[in-house]
Enzyme design. Structure first.
Site, PDB file in Angstrom:
ATOM      1  N   LYS A   1       1.183  -1.479  -0.080  1.00 47.45           N
ATOM      2  CA  LYS A   1      -0.028  -0.077   0.257  1.00 47.45           C
ATOM      3  C   LYS A   1       0.493   1.309  -0.205  1.00 47.45           C
ATOM      4  O   LYS A   1       1.947   1.583   0.274  1.00 47.45           O
ATOM      5  CB  LYS A   1      -0.811  -0.142   1.445  1.00 47.45           C
TER       6      LYS A   1
ATOM      7  N   GLY B   1     -24.816   3.307   3.012  1.00 48.97           N
ATOM      8  CA  GLY B   1     -24.105   3.880   2.388  1.00 48.97           C
ATOM      9  C   GLY B   1     -24.016   3.444   1.268  1.00 48.97           C
ATOM     10  O   GLY B   1     -23.878   2.632   0.734  1.00 48.97           O
ATOM     11  N   VAL B   2     -24.529   4.860   0.060  1.00 49.72           N
ATOM     12  CA  VAL B   2     -24.700   3.654  -1.189  1.00 49.72           C
ATOM     13  C   VAL B   2     -24.112   4.887  -1.881  1.00 49.72           C
ATOM     14  O   VAL B   2     -24.102   5.726  -3.142  1.00 49.72           O
ATOM     15  CB  VAL B   2     -26.571   4.283  -1.737  1.00 49.72           C
ATOM     16  N   GLY B   3     -22.096   5.144  -2.007  1.00 44.59           N
ATOM     17  CA  GLY B   3     -21.718   5.149  -2.638  1.00 44.59           C
ATOM     18  C   GLY B   3     -21.435   4.217  -4.092  1.00 44.59           C
ATOM     19  O   GLY B   3     -22.581   3.751  -4.341  1.00 44.59           O
TER      20      GLY B   3
ATOM     21  N   VAL C   1     -19.848   2.076  -4.772  1.00 43.98           N
ATOM     22  CA  VAL C   1     -20.247   0.308  -4.657  1.00 43.98           C
ATOM     23  C   VAL C   1     -21.581  -0.452  -3.951  1.00 43.98           C
ATOM     24  O   VAL C   1     -22.133  -0.852  -4.196  1.00 43.98           O
ATOM     25  CB  VAL C   1     -18.866  -0.294  -3.228  1.00 43.98           C
TER      26      VAL C   1
HETATM   27  P1  NAD Z   1     -17.682   6.038  -2.156  1.00 47.49           P
HETATM   28  O1  NAD Z   1     -17.240   7.173  -1.036  1.00 47.49           O
HETATM   29  O2  NAD Z   1     -17.722   6.360  -3.358  1.00 47.49           O
HETATM   30  O3  NAD Z   1     -18.858   5.439  -0.786  1.00 47.49           O
HETATM   31  C1  NAD Z   1     -18.753   5.705   0.349  1.00 47.49           C
HETATM   32  C2  NAD Z   1     -19.797   6.583   0.445  1.00 47.49           C
HETATM   33  O4  NAD Z   1     -20.891   6.646   2.430  1.00 47.49           O
HETATM   34  C3  NAD Z   1     -20.895   8.091   0.532  1.00 47.49           C
HETATM   35  O5  NAD Z   1     -22.124   8.001  -0.236  1.00 47.49           O
HETATM   36  C4  NAD Z   1     -20.323   8.984   1.744  1.00 47.49           C
HETATM   37  O6  NAD Z   1     -21.410   9.928   2.195  1.00 47.49           O
HETATM   38  C5  NAD Z   1     -21.093   7.267   2.618  1.00 47.49           C
HETATM   39  N1  NAD Z   1     -20.543   7.514   4.490  1.00 47.49           N
HETATM   40  C6  NAD Z   1     -19.528   8.211   4.891  1.00 47.49           C
HETATM   41  N2  NAD Z   1     -20.023   8.344   6.117  1.00 47.49           N
HETATM   42  C7  NAD Z   1     -20.660   7.539   6.741  1.00 47.49           C
HETATM   43  C8  NAD Z   1     -21.866   6.904   7.091  1.00 47.49           C
HETATM   44  N3  NAD Z   1     -21.380   8.106   8.728  1.00 47.49           N
HETATM   45  N4  NAD Z   1     -23.111   6.904   7.231  1.00 47.49           N
HETATM   46  C9  NAD Z   1     -23.564   6.326   6.551  1.00 47.49           C
HETATM   47  N5  NAD Z   1     -23.102   7.015   4.956  1.00 47.49           N
HETATM   48  C10 NAD Z   1     -21.980   7.353   5.275  1.00 47.49           C
HETATM   49  O7  NAD Z   1     -16.582   4.418  -1.530  1.00 47.49           O
HETATM   50  P2  NAD Z   1     -16.813   3.677  -1.576  1.00 47.49           P
HETATM   51  O8  NAD Z   1     -15.817   3.264  -2.917  1.00 47.49           O
HETATM   52  O9  NAD Z   1     -18.704   3.085  -2.343  1.00 47.49           O
HETATM   53  O10 NAD Z   1     -16.538   2.665  -0.843  1.00 47.49           O
HETATM   54  C11 NAD Z   1     -17.344   1.894   0.244  1.00 47.49           C
HETATM   55  C12 NAD Z   1     -16.222   1.031   1.643  1.00 47.49           C
HETATM   56  O11 NAD Z   1     -16.402  -0.581   0.452  1.00 47.49           O
HETATM   57  C13 NAD Z   1     -14.907   1.932   1.435  1.00 47.49           C
HETATM   58  O12 NAD Z   1     -15.274   1.745   2.881  1.00 47.49           O
HETATM   59  C14 NAD Z   1     -13.875   1.018   0.684  1.00 47.49           C
HETATM   60  O13 NAD Z   1     -12.941   1.530   2.043  1.00 47.49           O
HETATM   61  C15 NAD Z   1     -14.661  -0.179   0.682  1.00 47.49           C
HETATM   62  N6  NAD Z   1     -14.318  -0.705  -0.554  1.00 47.49           N
HETATM   63  C16 NAD Z   1     -14.187  -0.443  -1.931  1.00 47.49           C
HETATM   64  C17 NAD Z   1     -14.018  -0.954  -2.923  1.00 47.49           C
HETATM   65  C18 NAD Z   1     -13.936  -0.072  -4.315  1.00 47.49           C
HETATM   66  O14 NAD Z   1     -13.346  -0.906  -5.313  1.00 47.49           O
HETATM   67  N7  NAD Z   1     -14.123   0.935  -4.416  1.00 47.49           N
HETATM   68  C19 NAD Z   1     -13.334  -2.338  -2.612  1.00 47.49           C
HETATM   69  C20 NAD Z   1     -13.101  -2.657  -1.665  1.00 47.49           C
HETATM   70  C21 NAD Z   1     -13.275  -2.315  -0.636  1.00 47.49           C
END
Ligand code: NAD
Length: 349
Positions: A80, A184-186, A188
């Site tokens: 990392k 969390g609806v980002g 993923v």
């Molecule tokens: P992202 O930033 O697109 O989405 C995260 C969402 O969570 C955002 O919409 C944010 O507003 C929301 N959020 C933050 N704090 C919150 C809370 N306290 N309560 C409710 N919602 C909250 O991130 P992502 O890429 O969708 O990743 C989500 C998780 O999955 C992270 O922990 C990331 O480390 C993990 N992850 C992602 C990937 C990937 O390929 N993107 C791979 C492995 C792990």
């Protein structure tokens, strides 16, 4: 500051401190273990409050990547990197170029991909200066192409992982009528929720970002709840897809779900919380096993992309989780502990 004696140092092979006066680069690259192949892991840019915080973060995260890749049967080691700085105000082309040159100097021992604070565009820019970046190639999908962003593969792997957990805990193959709370609806979480909806699940969602939440509610027809209400819902599955350390002394007693299975990294506040979940009869899908779709996606980009091979590999998350669940039941141990043991059997020599 001591480094070798830090508990997070944990057998790291190599830790490289990189700096460049002109661009202001201050970065750390950690290679935890390369027994199975070159170390691959995200490059995080974050305004760490101290250098010690940055060192601890990179060491902890790179170790996690060794376990994640070994568990996913990838010929990759764990690594990392972190760039110290605010990605909104301090990320410049000169800084990324300097970091890319630092990667090039490692001759492929470490390969970077996007992470918090870095994007597909950043990786593409760095690729002008080094071949040791990934997550940059457009990939075919059913109806067209998608960018190098691995989120769709992470979401699909998490969906497959939820199916495995439902089979193990509830003894059923269908997700029809399954009640799922998605935190969390980002990138993923939204994609996962769409797949769950298509499979007939009933959804509750939350997010701290109001616009994302409103948009997701419209697309999904899901019930919206406040961020602190998501833990105590009367559902079958709690799917954390937002942030880490959300399984802790405050939240675990609230859980009514019998399964915790979601994409967030580092979900357990402390490892003892895995035991707490087990004692309460809650099946926990270890985060790095269920969310490996992204690293699998990035790996396939490097070995010559073949869509069906990628899909098959991501679907292997089902069997990986089943192995963890069955062994945990047999040995009466928390699933996280068992996952670590299996990963170690795969990468330690
Ligand atoms: P992202 O930033 O697109 O989405 C995260 C969402 O969570 C955002 O919409 C944010 O507003 C929301 N959020 C933050 N704090 C919150 C809370 N306290 N309560 C409710 N919602 C909250 O991130 P992502 O890429 O969708 O990743 C989500 C998780 O999955 C992270 O922990 C990331 O480390 C993990 N992850 C992602 C990937 C990937 O390929 N993107 C791979 C492995 C792990």
């Amino acid at each position: 500051m001591a480094v070798f004696s830090l508990s997070d140092f944990a057998d790291h092979e190599q830790v490289v401190f990189c700096s460049d006066d002109k661009s202001g680069l201050k970065a750390i690259i950690a290679v935890h273990n390369s027994n199975l192949g070159p170390a691959l892991g995200g490059c995080r840019m974050w305004p760490y409050a101290s250098e010690e915080e940055a060192v601890r973060d990179v060491l902890r995260l790179s170790r996690g990547m060794t376990y994640k890749s070994a568990m996913a049967n990838l010929k990759l080691g764990g690594g990392k990197s972190v760039i110290i700085g605010n990605p909104r105000t301090e990320k410049t082309p000169a800084l990324l170029a300097a970091f890319a040159r630092a990667l090039e100097n490692l001759n492929g021992r470490y390969i970077a991909a996007e992470d918090s604070g870095t994007s597909v565009e950043d990786m593409k820019y760095m690729a002008q200066f080094t071949s040791h970046v990934s997550g940059i190639v457009d990939k075919p999908t059913d109806g067209g192409t998608r960018s190098g962003d691995p989120s769709p593969a992470t979401a699909y792997g998490t969906f497959v992982g939820i199916k495995a957990a439902v089979k193990a805990k509830l003894g059923r193959d269908s997700l029809d009528g399954l009640r799922v709370a998605v935190q969390g609806v980002g990138h993923v979480g939204l994609d996962l929720a769409q797949q769950l909806k298509a499979a007939g699940a009933k959804l509750w969602i939350t997010d701290i970002h109001r616009e994302s939440l409103a948009e997701a509610a419209k697309v999904l027809g899901a019930t919206v709840v406040a961020p602190d209400e998501i833990f105590g819902l009367d559902v079958d599955v709690f799917a954390p897809c937002a942030l880490g350390a959300i399984l802790n002394d405050q939240t675990i007693p609230q859980l009514k779900a019998s399964i915790v299975a979601g994409a967030s990294n580092n979900q357990l506040g402390e490892s003892r919380h895995g035991l707490e979940l087990m004692k309460r009869g809650i099946l926990y899908a270890p985060d790095y096993v269920i969310n490996a779709g992204g690293i699998i996606d990035v790996y396939h980009e490097r070995i010559g992309f073949d869509r069906s091979a990628l899909v098959g590999h991501v679907e292997g998350i089902y069997d990986n989780l089943m192995e963890v669940f069955e062994r945990a039941l047999k040995e009466a141990r928390p699933t996280g502990e068992v996952a670590d043991a299996i990963a170690e059997e795969r990468f330690m020599r």
